[in-house]
Design an enzyme around this catalytic site. Sequence first.
Site, PDB file in Angstrom:
ATOM      1  N   ARG A 174      53.996 -10.911  34.117  1.00  0.00           N
ATOM      2  CA  ARG A 174      53.798 -10.471  35.477  1.00  0.00           C
ATOM      3  C   ARG A 174      53.524  -9.330  35.633  1.00  0.00           C
ATOM      4  O   ARG A 174      54.229  -8.197  34.768  1.00  0.00           O
ATOM      5  CB  ARG A 174      55.167 -10.913  36.404  1.00  0.00           C
ATOM      6  N   THR A 220      44.562 -19.156  41.191  1.00  0.00           N
ATOM      7  CA  THR A 220      45.408 -18.903  40.025  1.00  0.00           C
ATOM      8  C   THR A 220      44.751 -20.139  39.100  1.00  0.00           C
ATOM      9  O   THR A 220      44.158 -20.983  39.642  1.00  0.00           O
ATOM     10  CB  THR A 220      46.694 -19.182  40.482  1.00  0.00           C
ATOM     11  N   THR A 274      47.310 -15.768  36.677  1.00  0.00           N
ATOM     12  CA  THR A 274      46.951 -15.618  37.962  1.00  0.00           C
ATOM     13  C   THR A 274      46.260 -14.071  38.213  1.00  0.00           C
ATOM     14  O   THR A 274      46.508 -13.374  37.226  1.00  0.00           O
ATOM     15  CB  THR A 274      47.927 -15.688  38.961  1.00  0.00           C
ATOM     16  N   GLU A 277      46.050 -13.343  41.411  1.00  0.00           N
ATOM     17  CA  GLU A 277      46.530 -13.561  42.637  1.00  0.00           C
ATOM     18  C   GLU A 277      45.533 -14.116  43.566  1.00  0.00           C
ATOM     19  O   GLU A 277      45.051 -15.312  43.592  1.00  0.00           O
ATOM     20  CB  GLU A 277      46.808 -12.143  43.324  1.00  0.00           C
ATOM     21  N   GLU A 334      48.125  -8.283  42.857  1.00  0.00           N
ATOM     22  CA  GLU A 334      49.300  -9.052  42.538  1.00  0.00           C
ATOM     23  C   GLU A 334      50.405  -8.225  43.630  1.00  0.00           C
ATOM     24  O   GLU A 334      51.509  -8.850  44.032  1.00  0.00           O
ATOM     25  CB  GLU A 334      49.848  -9.081  41.206  1.00  0.00           C
ATOM     26  N   ASP A 353      51.963  -9.832  46.718  1.00  0.00           N
ATOM     27  CA  ASP A 353      52.965 -10.672  46.591  1.00  0.00           C
ATOM     28  C   ASP A 353      54.451 -10.095  47.190  1.00  0.00           C
ATOM     29  O   ASP A 353      55.334 -10.937  47.397  1.00  0.00           O
ATOM     30  CB  ASP A 353      53.246 -11.420  45.617  1.00  0.00           C
ATOM     31  N   SER A 402      55.397 -17.444  42.973  1.00  0.00           N
ATOM     32  CA  SER A 402      55.455 -18.890  43.204  1.00  0.00           C
ATOM     33  C   SER A 402      55.244 -19.868  42.209  1.00  0.00           C
ATOM     34  O   SER A 402      55.488 -21.036  42.094  1.00  0.00           O
ATOM     35  CB  SER A 402      54.710 -19.552  44.632  1.00  0.00           C
ATOM     36  N   GLY A 462      48.046 -22.197  43.535  1.00  0.00           N
ATOM     37  CA  GLY A 462      48.183 -22.482  44.866  1.00  0.00           C
ATOM     38  C   GLY A 462      48.994 -21.668  45.777  1.00  0.00           C
ATOM     39  O   GLY A 462      49.473 -22.207  46.776  1.00  0.00           O
ATOM     40  N   GLY A 463      49.223 -20.582  45.261  1.00  0.00           N
ATOM     41  CA  GLY A 463      50.332 -19.394  46.131  1.00  0.00           C
ATOM     42  C   GLY A 463      51.590 -20.416  46.250  1.00  0.00           C
ATOM     43  O   GLY A 463      52.026 -21.090  45.333  1.00  0.00           O
TER      44      GLY A 463
HETATM   45  N1  GLU Z   1      50.360 -14.628  43.426  1.00  0.00           N
HETATM   46  C1  GLU Z   1      50.631 -16.097  43.493  1.00  0.00           C
HETATM   47  C2  GLU Z   1      52.159 -16.109  42.689  1.00  0.00           C
HETATM   48  O1  GLU Z   1      52.315 -15.456  41.777  1.00  0.00           O
HETATM   49  C3  GLU Z   1      49.751 -16.892  42.714  1.00  0.00           C
HETATM   50  C4  GLU Z   1      48.616 -17.083  43.777  1.00  0.00           C
HETATM   51  C5  GLU Z   1      47.948 -18.220  44.036  1.00  0.00           C
HETATM   52  O2  GLU Z   1      48.148 -19.143  43.504  1.00  0.00           O
HETATM   53  O3  GLU Z   1      47.049 -18.316  44.986  1.00  0.00           O
HETATM   54  O4  GLU Z   1      52.810 -16.935  43.370  1.00  0.00           O
END
Ligand code: GLU
Length: 605
Positions: free
Chosen positions: A93, A393, A411, A413, A432, A435, A463, A483-484
């Site tokens: 990360r 991602t 990712t 982000e 990132e 987040d 996530s 997908g965030g």
């Molecule tokens: N930055 C997000 C995360 O680490 C992922 C971004 C995404 O999947 O759109 O959860």
Amino acid sequence: MPLRLPCTRWLALYLFSSSVLAASPDGVVAVSHPAAAAAGARMLAAGGNAIDAAAAVQFALNVVEPQSSGIGGGGFMLIHLAKTNETFIVDSRERAPARARADMFAPEGLPMEFPLASTSGLAVGVPGTVRGVDTALRRWGIKKLADTLAPAIELAEHGFRVNRFLAADIVNDGGRTQLHPETAAIFRPGGVPLAEGDWLVQPDLARTFRLLAAKGPDAFYRGQLARAIVEAQQRSRSELGAAGQGRMTLADLQHYQVAIREPLVGHYRGWTLAGMPPPSSGGLTVLQMLGLLERFPLGDATQGYGFGSPKTLHVMIEAMRLAFADRAVWIGDDDAVAVPRQGLLHPDYLATRAALIKTDRRMDTPQAGDPAPWDKTAGQPKPSRIKEESPHTTHFSIVDRWGNVVSYTSTIEFTWGSGITVPGYGFLLNNELTDFNFVPSADAAEGNPGANDVAPGKRPRSSMAPTLLFRNGKPVAAYGSPGGATIINSVLNVTLNLIDHGMTMQQAIDAPRLSVTHATGKASCEGGQTFMQPPISTATLDALRKLGHAGLGEAGMEGCRETIGSVQGIVIDPSNGAHRGAADARREGAVTRLRAETASTATRH
Ligand code: GLU
């Protein structure tokens, strides 16, 4: 999606579209792009293991799916080693620079606008992917970093055909491929967005990969390339001025370290899941939702709880709302703050939360609970700020001939990350750090730990939820999604489909999904696409509206149209050890399997 059986340029491999399951004891790679799947399979065919294949896939994705992941970002590589039966995560990360501060996204107490902050250097976290992949390779791989970079170098140097997903993301870029000239030069040559079928060659990226192949990861974290990263992230949007400039220094890059983590382990109806612990909320939130749902007979159609029934979808929505209320307050990087993991998953705590679910109506907006009596933390929390999430991602899953498994979510982000391409090096930097909470939420009086507030060296809450499913102590499936915050719900949907609804991995992936990512939130749902069987019916959506649920498209219409996530999974059949892969047609998902004649004598794992 039609069946395609292209001969790869490299090896005699079968390449299957997402509509076909590939069964093989020799290894399977499931990825969101066929060229990246081929890169992974090439490693397996050359005697490499799942970790080698994962490295090659990640580098190849940087070339063919650059808007989603790459060396300018970070991720979580969940690894299971067959020989020792160990499961762990290589956490690469991104981290906040040493000069990051809790209020940096809200300098005067007012949060910056997400589109501005996320396209400024301030959003760029110290990238972890190169260090993470190299660490995994050195400790558990067979191949050298240079070997795993070779397919990506070829793809970047010789080029590849732009698919419809990349073309659409360039057109719908929210400005991100246009803000910085280096990014525009690659994806909008001469000011014209690349279209499906165009040929994309990336010489700068190829040179960067050659540099890494020759000099190793230190070439990324020190020296000229590191200086170029530091310089690039000093860019800001004019609206933000100096406040939007990145705070990363050469020292931040030099000191970047990955973490090797124990997975979060939980149980659901006799199955065991290994998931992603903090700094991701992925594993905790998925396990919380499963703990809430275990008391409902989800698979039992005779009690009204079959797949896609109003009763099933209703309790799923309520479990999501409860778990997301807790996530907003309690989960962050627990190297920096205390996360009450134990309390959040304690059966007695979950019983108090599940009691809030009524089967005949939508509950009022739930607050975060107080897991303190089941943990060590106390206090009355208030929710953190919610921010916009993007659908990007990437996730891929791999099993090799020895039974080693990798489930890797990666990712930069947002789609296109910060939009900043490092000049001369051809890769995008992440955003990132957005987040993190934009406005600090720590409040001792209210008992809010500020779990996801910015702090120097801290990792933003994720996530991402790479997952392994075990039966009788052996891995039987690996999956995950981009997908965030919806990642968590895509993983939940697939888990329920596999366990409660008895689907194959391909069916579980194809089935329409449902997602709510906030306690107050509206439900999003999928439907209408031909590859999903069966779609959520109009009658079901109307029944959910009668229970009080919002979202779900327009009343009386097939309102569910958006797509949620992109799951790539593998399965190991416990009866005969056969490997199967399943990919997601929501992107150009591809499963590549190996032929038996590629077997090698390598015995490391
Ligand atoms: N930055 C997000 C995360 O680490 C992922 C971004 C995404 O999947 O759109 O959860």
